[in-house]
Every structure is written in structure tokens, then in C-alpha cells.
Motif scaffolding. Sequence first.
Motif, short mmCIF file in Angstrom:
data_model
loop_
_atom_site.label_atom_id
_atom_site.label_comp_id
_atom_site.label_asym_id
_atom_site.label_seq_id
_atom_site.Cartn_x
_atom_site.Cartn_y
_atom_site.Cartn_z
N PRO A 39 -16.71 18.55 5.29
CA PRO A 39 -16.85 18.35 3.84
C PRO A 39 -16.68 16.88 3.43
CG PRO A 39 -15.52 20.29 4.29
CD PRO A 39 -15.71 19.59 5.61
N GLY A 40 -15.85 16.16 4.18
CA GLY A 40 -15.69 14.73 3.91
C GLY A 40 -16.96 13.96 4.18
N VAL A 41 -17.70 14.37 5.21
CA VAL A 41 -18.98 13.74 5.52
C VAL A 41 -19.94 13.96 4.35
CG1 VAL A 41 -20.96 13.71 7.08
CG2 VAL A 41 -18.66 14.04 7.99
N PHE A 42 -19.96 15.17 3.82
CA PHE A 42 -20.83 15.50 2.69
C PHE A 42 -20.49 14.63 1.48
CE2 PHE A 42 -21.23 17.87 -1.31
CZ PHE A 42 -22.60 18.11 -1.34
N VAL A 43 -19.20 14.56 1.13
CA VAL A 43 -18.79 13.79 -0.04
C VAL A 43 -19.09 12.30 0.15
CG1 VAL A 43 -16.81 13.06 -1.42
CG2 VAL A 43 -17.01 15.44 -0.71
N ALA A 44 -18.80 11.77 1.32
CA ALA A 44 -19.05 10.35 1.59
C ALA A 44 -20.53 10.02 1.49
CB ALA A 44 -18.51 9.97 2.97
N THR A 45 -21.38 10.93 1.94
CA THR A 45 -22.81 10.67 1.92
C THR A 45 -23.36 10.77 0.50
OG1 THR A 45 -22.92 11.67 4.12
CG2 THR A 45 -25.01 11.21 3.03
N VAL A 46 -22.83 11.70 -0.29
CA VAL A 46 -23.22 11.76 -1.71
C VAL A 46 -22.89 10.44 -2.39
CG1 VAL A 46 -22.77 12.83 -3.95
CG2 VAL A 46 -23.02 14.26 -1.92
N LEU A 47 -21.67 9.95 -2.16
CA LEU A 47 -21.24 8.69 -2.77
C LEU A 47 -22.10 7.53 -2.29
CD1 LEU A 47 -17.35 9.09 -2.60
CD2 LEU A 47 -18.81 9.30 -4.62
N GLU A 48 -22.40 7.52 -0.99
CA GLU A 48 -23.23 6.44 -0.43
C GLU A 48 -24.60 6.41 -1.06
OE1 GLU A 48 -26.50 5.02 1.93
OE2 GLU A 48 -25.93 7.14 2.03
N THR A 49 -25.14 7.59 -1.39
CA THR A 49 -26.47 7.67 -1.98
C THR A 49 -26.46 7.24 -3.44
OG1 THR A 49 -26.99 9.51 -0.49
CG2 THR A 49 -28.43 9.20 -2.39
N VAL A 50 -25.44 7.65 -4.18
CA VAL A 50 -25.37 7.35 -5.61
C VAL A 50 -24.87 5.94 -5.86
CG1 VAL A 50 -24.32 8.03 -7.80
CG2 VAL A 50 -25.05 9.78 -6.18
N VAL A 51 -23.96 5.46 -5.01
CA VAL A 51 -23.41 4.11 -5.15
C VAL A 51 -23.79 3.33 -3.91
CG1 VAL A 51 -21.34 2.75 -5.64
CG2 VAL A 51 -21.48 5.14 -6.41
N GLY A 88 -27.19 13.59 -3.52
CA GLY A 88 -27.11 12.28 -4.17
C GLY A 88 -28.46 11.82 -4.68
N ALA A 89 -29.50 12.04 -3.89
CA ALA A 89 -30.85 11.65 -4.31
C ALA A 89 -31.30 12.46 -5.52
CB ALA A 89 -31.83 11.85 -3.15
N LEU A 90 -30.94 13.73 -5.57
CA LEU A 90 -31.29 14.57 -6.72
C LEU A 90 -30.61 14.06 -7.99
CD1 LEU A 90 -31.24 18.17 -5.20
CD2 LEU A 90 -33.21 16.98 -6.20
N ALA A 91 -29.39 13.55 -7.86
CA ALA A 91 -28.70 13.00 -9.02
C ALA A 91 -29.47 11.81 -9.59
CB ALA A 91 -27.28 12.58 -8.65
N LEU A 92 -29.93 10.92 -8.71
CA LEU A 92 -30.70 9.76 -9.17
C LEU A 92 -32.08 10.17 -9.66
CD1 LEU A 92 -29.72 7.11 -6.48
CD2 LEU A 92 -28.75 7.50 -8.75
N TYR A 93 -32.67 11.17 -9.02
CA TYR A 93 -33.95 11.73 -9.48
C TYR A 93 -33.78 12.25 -10.91
CZ TYR A 93 -37.91 15.03 -9.68
OH TYR A 93 -39.05 15.73 -10.05
#
Length: 231
Positions: A39-51, A88-93
Motif C-alpha cells: 500500500p505504501g508503494v501505491f500511495v508513493a506512486t500516486v504522490l509521484e504522479t500528482v506532484v 494519479g494520472a486520472l486526478a490530473l486528467y
Amino acid sequence: MTTALLVPASSAGSVDDAVGGLTGLSGALARFIAWIGEPGVFVATVLETVVPPIPSEVTLPLAGFIAAQGGMSLVLALVAATLGSVVGALALYGVGRAFGEERAVTWMAKVPFVDREEVQHAVDWFHRHGGASVFVGRLLPGVRSLVSVPAGTTRMPLVRFVLLTAAGSLLWNGLLVGGGYALGSQFERVEQYAGYVDYLFVAVVAVVLVLFVRSRVQRARRRGGSLEDAL
């Protein structure tokens, strides 16, 4: 689900040694991943994509290293990273689709460490290369996250966007997670050499783009169109 909390003592020591060598934002995310696991990998990757300034080149190889030490599943780590990239990409989309191009560019330019020129570059790159840029963009520094914004402003079909994002993210994440797994006890080399990965992908993508543009030009000539129409 196996997490870093269940690592054997000897493996946990190796993980702690590797994490302890990282400082700043990279170190904080590394310790977060080591503590929580997949789950930490998931959260870190979301953050990496958005920020965008958050470095996947460090956090994802760390996930692979932890998997090599038995701290998490390699497959689940890769799945978590890819799902995080897509979310993360969907958030920016969504930002692009909701605000339109001009307002979305202005809004994204307010994100810390993101310049308006970087956002505009991603927008222009998308307009030049179309939907394929969503896949290729996941492999390019400076475009990797931000290309999702113009995809949203142009209302690119959502299913196509998700599939292209997932495919490009799987390739990129697979390289980084797999690299960390392969390095194993040599993990300290990840931070030293991670920057070269970007250059490698830039070279590969440059070749792909040249071939893509060449095919478009040849198609336009066969149809009697102009070079501007091809691009």
C-alpha cells in the motif's frame, strides 16, 4: 498481504540499512514504503504522479529491493505502482477536463516546483503527437505526469486514456521495481545511477518518435497532404 513488517530479522536489517542511507523527501518515502509495504508503494506512486518532483527513480527501486529481501511481493509491488500511476494520472486528467486548458495550466503552475513552462511544454507535446503521447509520455521526464492534463482538456476517451497510461506506467515501473529487485544487496547504487535511466529512455523515445513522424509524413505524402498536416 505480506508487508515489510513481516520481514525476517536479517532481511529487516538490510532494509533498514538501505533506508537509513536515504535523506530528505526520498528518505521519508522510502521509510514509509518499508513500513507499510505494497500500500505504501501505491500511495508513493500516486504522490509521484500528482506532484512531479517526488522521485520515482528512488522510491520504486526501493520497493524492488524490499521485495528481494522478502519484505513484499514483487508482483504486488508492481501492480500497486501501476495502479498508483493510473490513479494519479486520472486526478490530473480530471483537472484538465474540469477546468479547460488555460485554467488547468494556470492551476498546475501553482504546484510547488512545477513551472508554467513545463506544463505548457507537456500540453504542446500532447497537441503535436496526440493520444500516443500519453503512452510515450510516461517514459519521459518532465512530461510523465503533466501529459495527463491536456488529455483531460481535449476530453480524450477515458478508456483509451487509462489503457495507454497503464501500459506506459507498467513499462516504466517495471524497469525501476525490477532494477531494485535485481540489485538486491547492491541497492546503494540505485540512487547513484538512477538519473541515467531518464537519459536512456529519452534516447529510446527519441528513436520511437522519429519513426512515428516518418510514418506520418510518408502517409501524408501518399494522400497528397502537406508536412503540417502530417504533424
